[in-house]
Design a protein around this motif. Structure first.
Motif, PDB file in Angstrom:
ATOM      1  N   ARG A 114       0.760  -1.152  -0.113  1.00 29.59           N
ATOM      2  CA  ARG A 114      -0.095   0.017   0.115  1.00 29.59           C
ATOM      3  C   ARG A 114       0.798   1.289  -0.075  1.00 29.59           C
ATOM      4  NH1 ARG A 114      -3.431  -2.361   3.470  1.00 29.59           N
ATOM      5  NH2 ARG A 114      -2.455  -1.607   5.390  1.00 29.59           N
ATOM      6  N   ILE A 115       1.954   1.089   0.668  1.00 28.80           N
ATOM      7  CA  ILE A 115       2.792   2.434   1.159  1.00 28.80           C
ATOM      8  C   ILE A 115       3.488   2.537  -0.468  1.00 28.80           C
ATOM      9  CG2 ILE A 115       4.906   3.539   1.990  1.00 28.80           C
ATOM     10  CD1 ILE A 115       3.975   1.780   4.512  1.00 28.80           C
ATOM     11  N   PHE A 116       3.971   1.599  -0.948  1.00 26.83           N
ATOM     12  CA  PHE A 116       4.620   1.795  -2.219  1.00 26.83           C
ATOM     13  C   PHE A 116       3.753   2.351  -3.488  1.00 26.83           C
ATOM     14  CE2 PHE A 116       8.062  -0.867  -0.383  1.00 26.83           C
ATOM     15  CZ  PHE A 116       9.004   0.114  -0.803  1.00 26.83           C
ATOM     16  N   GLU A 117       2.401   1.769  -3.377  1.00 30.09           N
ATOM     17  CA  GLU A 117       1.341   2.433  -4.383  1.00 30.09           C
ATOM     18  C   GLU A 117       1.291   3.926  -3.996  1.00 30.09           C
ATOM     19  OE1 GLU A 117      -2.302   0.274  -3.603  1.00 30.09           O
ATOM     20  OE2 GLU A 117      -1.383  -1.569  -4.191  1.00 30.09           O
ATOM     21  N   ARG A 118       1.201   4.197  -2.818  1.00 25.47           N
ATOM     22  CA  ARG A 118       1.029   5.755  -2.535  1.00 25.47           C
ATOM     23  C   ARG A 118       2.264   6.616  -3.125  1.00 25.47           C
ATOM     24  NH1 ARG A 118       1.293   7.596   3.787  1.00 25.47           N
ATOM     25  NH2 ARG A 118       1.234  10.151   3.253  1.00 25.47           N
ATOM     26  N   MET A 119       3.318   5.928  -2.935  1.00 24.35           N
ATOM     27  CA  MET A 119       4.546   6.672  -3.617  1.00 24.35           C
ATOM     28  C   MET A 119       4.559   6.540  -4.916  1.00 24.35           C
ATOM     29  SD  MET A 119       7.282   5.375  -0.860  1.00 24.35           S
ATOM     30  CE  MET A 119       8.725   5.625  -1.713  1.00 24.35           C
ATOM     31  N   GLU A 123      17.713   8.235 -11.540  1.00 28.46           N
ATOM     32  CA  GLU A 123      17.324   7.755 -10.439  1.00 28.46           C
ATOM     33  C   GLU A 123      16.748   8.963  -9.625  1.00 28.46           C
ATOM     34  OE1 GLU A 123      19.741   3.697  -9.615  1.00 28.46           O
ATOM     35  OE2 GLU A 123      20.750   5.421  -8.918  1.00 28.46           O
ATOM     36  N   VAL A 124      17.542  10.130  -9.692  1.00 25.24           N
ATOM     37  CA  VAL A 124      17.215  11.395  -9.123  1.00 25.24           C
ATOM     38  C   VAL A 124      15.877  11.770  -9.779  1.00 25.24           C
ATOM     39  CG1 VAL A 124      17.815  13.838  -9.171  1.00 25.24           C
ATOM     40  CG2 VAL A 124      19.517  12.004  -8.819  1.00 25.24           C
ATOM     41  N   GLU A 125      15.629  11.553 -10.949  1.00 25.65           N
ATOM     42  CA  GLU A 125      14.342  12.051 -11.489  1.00 25.65           C
ATOM     43  C   GLU A 125      13.163  11.299 -11.002  1.00 25.65           C
ATOM     44  OE1 GLU A 125      13.782  14.533 -13.760  1.00 25.65           O
ATOM     45  OE2 GLU A 125      15.617  15.033 -13.739  1.00 25.65           O
ATOM     46  N   ASN A 126      13.540   9.875 -10.722  1.00 31.87           N
ATOM     47  CA  ASN A 126      12.361   8.991 -10.108  1.00 31.87           C
ATOM     48  C   ASN A 126      12.151   9.557  -8.509  1.00 31.87           C
ATOM     49  OD1 ASN A 126      10.870   6.960  -9.910  1.00 31.87           O
ATOM     50  ND2 ASN A 126      12.524   5.441  -9.298  1.00 31.87           N
ATOM     51  N   LEU A 127      13.408   9.857  -8.089  1.00 34.95           N
ATOM     52  CA  LEU A 127      12.963  10.342  -6.725  1.00 34.95           C
ATOM     53  C   LEU A 127      12.115  11.743  -6.609  1.00 34.95           C
ATOM     54  CD1 LEU A 127      14.066   9.964  -3.379  1.00 34.95           C
ATOM     55  CD2 LEU A 127      15.898  11.622  -4.032  1.00 34.95           C
ATOM     56  N   GLY A 145       7.580  14.729  -5.248  1.00 30.83           N
ATOM     57  CA  GLY A 145       6.292  15.477  -5.674  1.00 30.83           C
ATOM     58  C   GLY A 145       4.991  14.825  -5.250  1.00 30.83           C
ATOM     59  N   THR A 146       4.837  13.544  -5.556  1.00 26.78           N
ATOM     60  CA  THR A 146       3.742  12.786  -5.089  1.00 26.78           C
ATOM     61  C   THR A 146       3.433  13.053  -3.563  1.00 26.78           C
ATOM     62  OG1 THR A 146       4.335  11.142  -6.564  1.00 26.78           O
ATOM     63  CG2 THR A 146       2.549  10.467  -5.337  1.00 26.78           C
ATOM     64  N   LEU A 147       4.584  12.816  -2.853  1.00 23.08           N
ATOM     65  CA  LEU A 147       4.393  13.248  -1.261  1.00 23.08           C
ATOM     66  C   LEU A 147       3.820  14.430  -1.005  1.00 23.08           C
ATOM     67  CD1 LEU A 147       7.695  11.434   0.076  1.00 23.08           C
ATOM     68  CD2 LEU A 147       5.298  10.265  -0.144  1.00 23.08           C
ATOM     69  N   LYS A 148       4.511  15.341  -1.801  1.00 20.89           N
ATOM     70  CA  LYS A 148       3.936  16.656  -1.349  1.00 20.89           C
ATOM     71  C   LYS A 148       2.518  16.948  -1.742  1.00 20.89           C
ATOM     72  CE  LYS A 148       4.948  21.682  -2.727  1.00 20.89           C
ATOM     73  NZ  LYS A 148       5.046  22.462  -3.495  1.00 20.89           N
ATOM     74  N   SER A 149       2.101  16.178  -2.606  1.00 17.55           N
ATOM     75  CA  SER A 149       0.798  16.425  -3.039  1.00 17.55           C
ATOM     76  C   SER A 149      -0.087  15.486  -1.977  1.00 17.55           C
ATOM     77  CB  SER A 149       0.312  15.845  -4.295  1.00 17.55           C
ATOM     78  OG  SER A 149       0.419  14.326  -4.407  1.00 17.55           O
ATOM     79  N   HIS A 150       0.379  14.719  -1.305  1.00 18.94           N
ATOM     80  CA  HIS A 150      -0.236  14.231  -0.101  1.00 18.94           C
ATOM     81  C   HIS A 150      -0.231  14.896   1.167  1.00 18.94           C
ATOM     82  CE1 HIS A 150      -0.170  10.212  -2.609  1.00 18.94           C
ATOM     83  NE2 HIS A 150      -1.222  10.228  -2.179  1.00 18.94           N
ATOM     84  N   GLY A 151       0.450  16.287   1.028  1.00 17.52           N
ATOM     85  CA  GLY A 151       0.512  17.016   2.189  1.00 17.52           C
ATOM     86  C   GLY A 151       1.757  16.752   3.326  1.00 17.52           C
TER      87      GLY A 151
END
Lengths: 493, 322
Positions: free
Chosen positions: A123-128, A175-179, A184-190
């Motif tokens: 679930r966590i990796f999905e969220r990421m 890999e940096v691009e991926n990170l 960005g995804t995490l930021k959108s999750h607040g």
């Protein structure tokens, strides 16, 4: 400006013996922002983070986390507020699966249920937004993947405030691009993020605001969109060179030590030389390979390819012992771990590298040990009540002088100083500068590594800049410029 | 008050020894005889020599668990040469010492080559030496040593037992080696800070192997003294020596972390163990109770060692001025 503040630091000060690591820093972090923290090595970034996660206790000041004030926070309380730190070094258990690592420390029911464990990790990796086989062993992953596991691990603890300490250092461009897309995804999750990096282009790409620290002090916080790299570098470097550095009188152009296409654990194809009577600086970021280059020349690390020349003759240095016999000395960067024997006397320490020449048939000439100790105490002004005083009881500056004396006693004519003034006070620093100058004037060749830019530019007659193991450039004294050095060191061409 | 505290800190080991002697002297009449005191010295001479050997390895940050069966192996070798082969006792001693060098080299070589803690390598060699000793001696016990050989452990010269004289000699050799030669200093340096020692130009591998060899030479001397004193050679001659040696070293202030301690401490530490063993027997404590006491002493000694370490670390945290 009535923003929601997740973390507010007020007048935080932390001192270590002899050093003020952070000095009265006040700083706010807004909920949901990516806040970059930049500064030279030793600016106080890591100490600030350590205070935040409870690894260190500030001497004074208050931290407000989610509105709750703390003068000292325990690691547990810090976690409770969702503070998680991803350090540069990977901190996982190799022989456990990804899921087990991610959920380590969580209690999902009384017994381990691998089904639940794997489901939670997935679930966590999905969220990421990351495809990851959670049943894989961590040891079978690449460094970049391991780092993602670290991030997932932090998220599994419900991270609200994620600190990323130089996360891109070990990564390739892709890999940096991926990170960044994950960030960005995490930021959108607040999730709020504190982003520490030496690489300015990254700061401009992802951060909302950027705070500059220098010498443990707060310099400025800027909106990233409203600034540029020149401004940031100026703020980081900040000061004017003070003219307290003695000049050399005796520089020649006779190379004493020279490397040709030398490769080691980190260094790649390095060509440098140091002339008689010259002090040559080695600049670079942490991990650029400066220490590794020094250790390779000194025989402490293997030279994997290339050649070393001493006084024009090719030479293979087999070990530190061999290097010392050939007149090469190293003042190692870590005084306590590599430089001195803390629980032995000053005289004992000064004589230990020089044993063969102050013994006869293996028996120590105790008189010589005493004489040498007195000589170097007077020469370097080592302040101590007696020469059999244990080194552990000395101040940092005096310990460093003992380490210097130990190397000087071997009568080396090539001396490598690795961070010779780290963590010592201003007075002792001046004394070490004077000593280095005198050694150069006496016809020795000196190679100096320092992360203190002012010192490096002040002391060096010539400068090499390393970047990721390679020689990024050479600067003559008249070309010295801090901005230029930083650009070379961070691979900006 | 301050002076008294300093005195106790400096001489606590001697005080402990004195207390133990006084305690048993009160408790047991046969204990407090000159004859018994001499007996204790002779009985424990082999232990003093072996403990000194072990302490050399421990000072350089190592350990040697194989001591018991090094003694066993050297012991049966002297038996084979002087009894089975009927050769000169002098040759027996020389071969015994040479064997010590070989065993020490084996321990040192594997420790350095595999780069693991010597606890592990010497645990392995302990079993190997034990097996080898049984095979070579066919698990026999040798009794009929020539008188000239037994003299090493049983004769007196000028009223002093030869074993005690040999022990004294070994103590002096070790003392001089540790305090007046650079080999001794290198042992301390490696135990104190291995990386700093390497960067100071010390050939760590060589010195560590040499340390094991010298240690095993001491152990070989110890084996010869014990064999001569008991007039017996067998594999299990000193199967509990490893325990006694370690306790004596730790008690004597040789740190498990290396880099610390001195020979005098080891001697006193061994004597404390020896007096305790003898005293407990004199007051009729059973064998098994003695085991418990000895184990408790080792734990106590390690706790004290740890306490001292913490004490040292505390000092580190105190801010210091230049």
């Amino acid at each position: 400006m009535n923003q929601d503040i997740i973390l507010s630091m007020k007048n935080i000060t932390k001192t270590y013996p002899g050093v003020v690591a952070i000095d009265n820093i006040s700083l706010d972090f807004r909920r949901g922002e990516i806040h970059a923290l930049i500064g030279e090595n030793g600016a106080g970034k890591s100490t600030l983070i350590k205070c935040l996660c409870g690894a260190e206790t500030p001497d004074s000041g208050v931290m407000e986390l989610n509105g709750v004030p703390y003068t000292r926070i325990s690691p547990r309380d810090s976690r409770q507020h969702g503070v998680e730190v991803i350090y540069q070094e990977i901190n996982l258990i190799d022989d456990l699966s990804v899921a087990e690592n991610v959920c380590l420390g969580d209690e999902i029911g009384k017994w381990v249920s691998f089904r639940k464990l794997n489901a939670k990790a997935s679930r966590i990796f999905e969220r990421m937004n990351v495809a990851m086989d959670v049943k894989k062993m961590v040891r079978d992953l690449s460094t970049a993947q391991q780092q993602l596991v670290e991030i997932a691990k932090a998220l599994s603890k419900d991270a609200q405030l994620l600190v990323l300490d130089e996360p891109t250092a070990p990564l390739t461009t892709n890999e940096v691009e991926n990170l960044f897309s994950i960030v960005g995804t995490l930021k959108s999750h607040g999730v709020t993020m504190i982003y520490i990096s030496h690489r300015l282009d990254e700061i401009f790409r992802i951060s909302d605001r950027v705070t500059v620290l220098r010498d443990g002090k707060f310099v400025e916080t800027l909106n990233t969109a409203e600034t540029d790299r020149k401004t940031l570098i100026k703020l980081m470097v900040g000061r004017e060179l003070s003219e307290t550095y003695p000049r050399r009188s005796n520089i020649t152009d006779i190379p004493v030590i020279e490397t040709r296409n030398l490769c080691g654990s980190v260094p790649r194809n390095i060509n440098i030389h140091v002339n008689k009577g010259e002090i040559v600086g080695l600049a670079g970021l942490v991990g650029a390979g400066r220490t590794e280059l020094a250790r390779a020349i000194f025989g402490a690390d293997k030279i994997t390819a290339g050649e070393l020349f001493l006084d024009g003759q090719p030479i293979k240095i087999r070990s530190p012992k061999h290097a010392i016999q050939k007149g090469i000395g190293l003042i190692p960067e870590d005084r306590k771990q590599q430089g001195c024997f803390l629980y032995f006397g000053i005289d004992w320490n000064i004589s230990i590298a020089n044993m063969p020449s102050i013994s006869r048939f293996g028996f120590i000439k105790h008189k010589r040990v005493k004489q040498d100790a007195i000589k170097y105490r007077d020469l370097l002004d080592i302040r101590t009540p007696s020469l059999d005083q244990l080194v552990v009881n000395l101040s940092g500056g005096n310990q460093q002088k003992v380490v210097l004396a130990k190397t000087l006693a071997t009568n080396s004519n090539v001396i490598i100083f690795d961070e010779p003034t780290r963590g010592i006070d201003v007075g002792a620093k001046q004394e070490i500068y004077q000593l280095m100058t005198r050694l150069a004037d006496e016809g020795n060749a000196i190679l100096m590594i320092s992360s203190d830019m002012e010192e490096l530019l002040g002391m060096s007659d010539r400068l090499y800049v390393l970047c990721e193991g390679r020689l990024a450039g050479q600067l003559k004294r008249e070309e010295f410029d801090q901005v230029r050095v930083l650009e070379l060191a961070s691979g900006e061409e | 008050m301050e002076g008294a505290k300093k005195f106790v800190q400096k001489y606590y080991l001697f005080l402990v020894l004195l207390l133990v002697v006084i305690f048993f002297s009160i408790m047991s009449e046969p204990f407090r005889t000159t004859k018994n005191f001499i007996n204790i010295l002779v009985q424990n001479s082999y232990l003093v020599i072996a403990s000194i050997g072990i302490s050399l390895v421990m000072i350089s940050g190592g350990a040697d668990l194989s001591v018991s069966y090094q003694i066993g192996l050297v012991s049966v070798f002297t038996g084979i040469i002087t009894i089975d082969m009927g050769l000169s006792p002098v040759l027996g001693v020389i071969v015994g010492l040479a064997l010590g060098v070989v065993l020490g080299f084996i321990n040192g070589f594997f420790t350095v080559a595999l780069d693991v803690h010597p606890m592990v390598t010497t645990l392995a060699t302990m079993t190997i030496f034990q097996g080898a000793a049984h095979i070579i001696s066919e698990s026999k016990t040798y009794f009929d040593f020539p008188v000239s050989f037994k003299a090493i452990g049983q004769r007196y010269v000028g009223g002093i037992p030869v074993a005690v004289i040999i022990t004294l000699g070994m103590v002096i050799i070790a003392y001089v080696m540790l305090n007046h030669t650079y080999f001794g200093r290198y042992l301390y340096a490696i135990g104190g800070n291995q990386e700093a020692a390497r960067l100071a130009g010390i050939n760590i591998r060589l010195i560590r192997i040499a340390g094991f060899i010298v240690a095993s030479l001491f152990i070989a001397v110890s084996a010869i003294v014990l064999t001569a004193r008991s007039g017996t050679a067998k594999v299990d001659l000193a199967s509990d020596a490893v325990f006694s040696c370690f306790t004596a070293c730790v008690l004597g202030g040789i740190s498990f972390r290396g880099g610390g301690g001195n020979i005098l401490g080891v001697v006193v530490g061994t004597l404390i163990i020896g007096v305790l063993g003898n005293g407990m027997q004199m007051i009729g404590l059973s064998m098994y109770s003695q085991y418990i006491v000895k184990g408790a002493i080792l734990i106590g000694a390690i706790a004290f060692d740890n306490y001292q370490k913490k004490h040292r670390v505390k000092k580190l945290d105190v801010p210091q001025t230049a």
